[in-house]
Design an enzyme around this catalytic site. Structure first.
Site, PDB file in Angstrom:
ATOM      1  N   THR A  16      10.321  -2.358   0.600  1.00  0.00           N
ATOM      2  CA  THR A  16      10.593  -3.715   1.077  1.00  0.00           C
ATOM      3  C   THR A  16      11.855  -4.319   0.485  1.00  0.00           C
ATOM      4  OG1 THR A  16       8.246  -4.078   1.315  1.00  0.00           O
ATOM      5  CG2 THR A  16       9.583  -6.043   1.143  1.00  0.00           C
ATOM      6  N   SER A  61       7.274   3.964  -0.051  1.00  0.00           N
ATOM      7  CA  SER A  61       6.796   4.667  -1.244  1.00  0.00           C
ATOM      8  C   SER A  61       5.448   5.356  -1.034  1.00  0.00           C
ATOM      9  CB  SER A  61       6.758   3.734  -2.453  1.00  0.00           C
ATOM     10  OG  SER A  61       5.633   2.901  -2.442  1.00  0.00           O
ATOM     11  N   SER A  62       4.756   5.053   0.059  1.00  0.00           N
ATOM     12  CA  SER A  62       3.523   5.792   0.354  1.00  0.00           C
ATOM     13  C   SER A  62       3.828   7.260   0.657  1.00  0.00           C
ATOM     14  CB  SER A  62       2.799   5.172   1.550  1.00  0.00           C
ATOM     15  OG  SER A  62       2.490   3.841   1.261  1.00  0.00           O
ATOM     16  N   THR A  92       6.641  -0.930  -3.752  1.00  0.00           N
ATOM     17  CA  THR A  92       5.679  -1.239  -4.819  1.00  0.00           C
ATOM     18  C   THR A  92       4.413  -0.376  -4.760  1.00  0.00           C
ATOM     19  OG1 THR A  92       4.735  -2.985  -3.426  1.00  0.00           O
ATOM     20  CG2 THR A  92       6.393  -3.652  -5.044  1.00  0.00           C
ATOM     21  N   ASP A  93       4.122   0.168  -3.551  1.00  0.00           N
ATOM     22  CA  ASP A  93       2.816   0.817  -3.390  1.00  0.00           C
ATOM     23  C   ASP A  93       2.566   1.930  -4.412  1.00  0.00           C
ATOM     24  OD1 ASP A  93       2.314  -0.904  -1.358  1.00  0.00           O
ATOM     25  OD2 ASP A  93       2.545   0.545   0.274  1.00  0.00           O
ATOM     26  N   GLN A 279     -12.766   3.580 -14.809  1.00  0.00           N
ATOM     27  CA  GLN A 279     -12.437   2.907 -13.536  1.00  0.00           C
ATOM     28  C   GLN A 279     -12.347   1.392 -13.716  1.00  0.00           C
ATOM     29  OE1 GLN A 279     -16.308   2.916 -10.836  1.00  0.00           O
ATOM     30  NE2 GLN A 279     -15.825   4.982 -11.448  1.00  0.00           N
ATOM     31  N   CYS A 280     -12.603   0.885 -14.923  1.00  0.00           N
ATOM     32  CA  CYS A 280     -12.316  -0.537 -15.199  1.00  0.00           C
ATOM     33  C   CYS A 280     -10.795  -0.702 -15.217  1.00  0.00           C
ATOM     34  CB  CYS A 280     -12.803  -0.923 -16.588  1.00  0.00           C
ATOM     35  SG  CYS A 280     -14.561  -0.907 -16.782  1.00  0.00           S
TER      36      CYS A 280
END
Ligand code: ASP
Length: 349
Positions: A16, A61-62, A92-93, A279-280
């Site tokens: 972006t 970026s994906s 940013t992804d 995963q926290c």
């Protein structure tokens, strides 16, 4: 150009930040990056010179992966001697994955590599891209007593500078989209940019170099209540599997069930390197705290401390690429390679 001017290389990979609204095309289109100075004239400042390079074509970026990290790292390596600092503009992804990967691939860094991006295109009035870009360039050019202040891979976003391998994209909406959940910022930009010198990483490797043989035969397995045992087996029995990042509950816990135990033990016996991260969003795994973590320990799963998943996955790719196995791999994953983890006494066995 004055001899003491700092030279910064801006590398646009896509995303972006480098796009503008095109009324005719009816959407966002990438700018011609060689004209970035026309879009952001404030880049021209006395005392520094900026050159630019761009991925051709720029990519969302994906679509980034190890081959793009390699390309980016090679651009930095090839220009390392000629520039004082580097600014990488990135979507940013997956920015946190690229920053983590670069931090492990580049060795003996003595110069700043600052990644940034934006939530709104640089061509829009309310963009955050302009401030992110200008501050990233200022940080890349900053020196004290003739030495760059930052000598590591870092991410500038929303007024903060973070260690790259500590970052995570936490919001698809906020201008503070990138966070560093387990490590204080390296700098904060207000009226002045205040550097947190005590937080800076210094690589003791003498020679600058690039390691770019990543092995991506890895998987990421988040645990969830009610997870079918067959699903776990599908992953642990993938024939190419060499490394597995397990995203576990809380401080590193997993269900005490024999199917999980059997799947992980068999994978361990086949030489699969397994790393436990929480995963926290915030905190560390502590494998001795609850009985529900012992199963993982007994299956040879290595505690990943407070590493982000992004750091654990990319560190694993680099470590597998280096050919480390057994005790060498365990030491590498428990050790602090580039400031990616905090060494808690409970993790040092
Ligand atoms: N999808 C975009 C990308 O990551 C979003 C952004 O640029 O922030 O490339």
């Amino acid at each position: 150009m004055d001899e003491k001017d700092s030279r910064i290389l801006l590398v646009y990979t896509g995303g972006t930040i480098g796009s503008v609204k095109d009324v005719e095309a009816g959407g966002l289109v990438p700018i011609d990056f060689s004209e970035i100075h026309r879009h952001v004239p404030e880049l021209e400042q006395p005392g520094r010179s900026i050159e630019s390079a761009s991925f051709e074509p720029p990519i969302d970026s994906s679509n980034m992966g190890p081959e793009h990290w390699r390309l980016l790292a090679q651009i930095i390596r090839d220009h390392y001697e000629d520039f004082d600092g580097f600014v990488v503009l990135h979507g940013t992804d997956t920015l946190a994955y690229t920053a983590s990967a670069l931090s492990f691939m580049l060795e003996g860094l003595r110069k700043p590599i600052i990644l940034t991006g934006s939530q709104l295109p640089i061509g829009l009035p309310r963009t955050d891209g302009r401030e992110n870009l200008l501050a990233a360039v200022e940080i890349a050019a900053a020196s004290r007593f003739g030495e760059p202040i930052v000598q590591e891979v870092a991410v500038y976003f929303g007024s903060s500078l973070f260690r790259g391998n500590r970052t995570h994209k936490a919001s698809a909406e906020s201008m503070q989209a990138i966070i560093s959940p387990n490590f204080q910022s390296l700098a904060e930009a207000g009226v002045d940019i205040i550097y947190n010198d005590a937080q800076m990483f210094r690589d003791t490797t003498e020679e600058f170099g690039l390691f770019d043989t990543l092995d991506s035969d890895v998987a990421w397995l988040p645990l969830f209540p009610g997870q079918p045992a067959n699903l776990i087996r599908r992953i642990t029995e993938w024939p190419e599997l060499k490394g597995l990042v397990l995203s576990t509950f809380g401080s590193g816990n997993a269900p005490s069930n024999s199917a999980l135990k059997a799947a992980l033990s068999e994978a361990h016996d086949r030489g699969v390197v397994m790393v436990n991260v929480s995963q926290c969003g915030h905190g560390s795994v502590h494998p001795e705290r609850y009985a529900t973590a012992h199963l993982l320990r007994d299956c040879g799963v290595i505690p990943g401390g407070d590493m982000t998943t992004e750091a654990a996955l990319t560190k694993l790719m680099v470590s597998l690429g280096k050919g480390w196995r057994g005790e060498a791999m365990r030491a590498a994953m428990l050790g602090n390679m580039r400031g990616e983890l905090t060494r808690f006494s409970s993790l040092v066995s």
